[in-house]
Enzyme design. Structure first.
Site, mmCIF file in Angstrom:
data_model
loop_
_atom_site.group_PDB
_atom_site.id
_atom_site.type_symbol
_atom_site.label_atom_id
_atom_site.label_comp_id
_atom_site.label_asym_id
_atom_site.label_seq_id
_atom_site.Cartn_x
_atom_site.Cartn_y
_atom_site.Cartn_z
ATOM 1 N N ASP A 29 0.857 -1.188 0.000
ATOM 2 C CA ASP A 29 0.000 0.000 0.000
ATOM 3 C C ASP A 29 0.898 1.245 0.000
ATOM 4 O OD1 ASP A 29 -3.212 0.571 1.022
ATOM 5 O OD2 ASP A 29 -1.778 2.222 1.093
ATOM 6 N N ASN B 31 -12.762 -2.685 2.969
ATOM 7 C CA ASN B 31 -13.566 -1.486 3.203
ATOM 8 C C ASN B 31 -14.641 -1.486 2.119
ATOM 9 O OD1 ASN B 31 -12.027 -0.502 5.376
ATOM 10 N ND2 ASN B 31 -10.529 0.372 3.952
ATOM 11 N N GLN C 96 -13.847 3.171 1.461
ATOM 12 C CA GLN C 96 -13.424 2.617 0.167
ATOM 13 C C GLN C 96 -13.174 3.763 -0.814
ATOM 14 O OE1 GLN C 96 -16.136 -0.103 -1.811
ATOM 15 N NE2 GLN C 96 -14.631 -0.636 -3.364
ATOM 16 N N SER C 97 -11.983 3.774 -1.397
ATOM 17 C CA SER C 97 -11.640 4.855 -2.319
ATOM 18 C C SER C 97 -11.242 4.343 -3.698
ATOM 19 C CB SER C 97 -10.496 5.704 -1.740
ATOM 20 O OG SER C 97 -9.350 4.905 -1.529
ATOM 21 N N HIS D 65 -10.143 -5.128 -3.253
ATOM 22 C CA HIS D 65 -8.810 -5.279 -2.651
ATOM 23 C C HIS D 65 -8.943 -5.637 -1.184
ATOM 24 C CE1 HIS D 65 -10.025 -1.041 -2.572
ATOM 25 N NE2 HIS D 65 -9.411 -0.947 -1.405
HETATM 26 P P1 AMP Z 1 -9.602 1.685 0.229
HETATM 27 O O1 AMP Z 1 -9.570 3.025 0.905
HETATM 28 O O2 AMP Z 1 -10.069 0.562 1.099
HETATM 29 O O3 AMP Z 1 -10.346 1.746 -1.090
HETATM 30 O O4 AMP Z 1 -8.094 1.322 -0.075
HETATM 31 C C1 AMP Z 1 -7.398 1.832 -1.161
HETATM 32 C C2 AMP Z 1 -5.958 1.756 -0.789
HETATM 33 O O5 AMP Z 1 -5.190 1.878 -1.948
HETATM 34 C C3 AMP Z 1 -5.497 2.853 0.182
HETATM 35 O O6 AMP Z 1 -4.992 2.259 1.376
HETATM 36 C C4 AMP Z 1 -4.429 3.600 -0.607
HETATM 37 O O7 AMP Z 1 -3.337 4.018 0.206
HETATM 38 C C5 AMP Z 1 -4.006 2.567 -1.628
HETATM 39 N N1 AMP Z 1 -3.480 3.098 -2.869
HETATM 40 C C6 AMP Z 1 -4.005 4.084 -3.631
HETATM 41 N N2 AMP Z 1 -3.250 4.284 -4.728
HETATM 42 C C7 AMP Z 1 -2.222 3.401 -4.654
HETATM 43 C C8 AMP Z 1 -1.098 3.112 -5.484
HETATM 44 N N3 AMP Z 1 -0.870 3.777 -6.636
HETATM 45 N N4 AMP Z 1 -0.246 2.143 -5.091
HETATM 46 C C9 AMP Z 1 -0.444 1.475 -3.935
HETATM 47 N N5 AMP Z 1 -1.503 1.687 -3.122
HETATM 48 C C10 AMP Z 1 -2.370 2.645 -3.471
#
Ligand code: AMP
Ligand code: ZN
Length: 112
Positions: free
Chosen positions: A29, A85, A92-93, A98
């Protein structure tokens, strides 16, 4: 497809790869919240667990088995957490399924 994690799988966006097999891809991450914080994703684009179909049951199980393998490799199997999430209200973003694997420090319960 213009999906961040699909682009990471294809190598179009750099990532710190931890593990890969035919169906899954694991990488660090970018904003780690613990000494181990990796994301385990299916190579198949699945939006999230709410959108998953019956035919996705096997790959969803596999994500957890891959997490257990990484936890063993990192020697954190004494205490780690796997998290989906689900939905913006839970943080969730990225809308490519994942599984977060967190460990290497004490993990409070309930989570924030
Ligand atoms: P979520 O908030 O559960 O959707 O998790 C998305 C995760 O992806 C977050 O913990 C971010 O830090 C991670 N993330 C976003 N962009 C990248 C990237 N380019 N490489 C690695 N992790 C990422
Ligand atoms: Zn995707």
């Amino acid at each position: 497809m213009d999906c961040l994690f699909c682009r990471i799988i294809r190598g179009e966006i750099p990532s710190k790869k931890v593990y890969e097999d035919k169906e899954t891809f694991v990488f660090e991450d970018i904003n780690g919240q613990a000494p181990t914080h990796v994301l385990i994703i299916p190579k198949k684009h699945i939006v999230d667990i709410k959108e998953a179909k019956d035919e996705d049951a096997e790959i969803i199980g596999k994500l957890h088995l891959v997490a257990a393998k990484v936890a063993r490799d990192r020697k954190i199997e004494n205490g780690y957490r796997t998290v989906f999430n689900v939905g913006p209200g839970a943080g969730q973003s990225v809308f490519h399924l994942h599984l977060h694997l967190l460990g290497g420090r004490s993990l409070a319960w309930p989570p924030g």
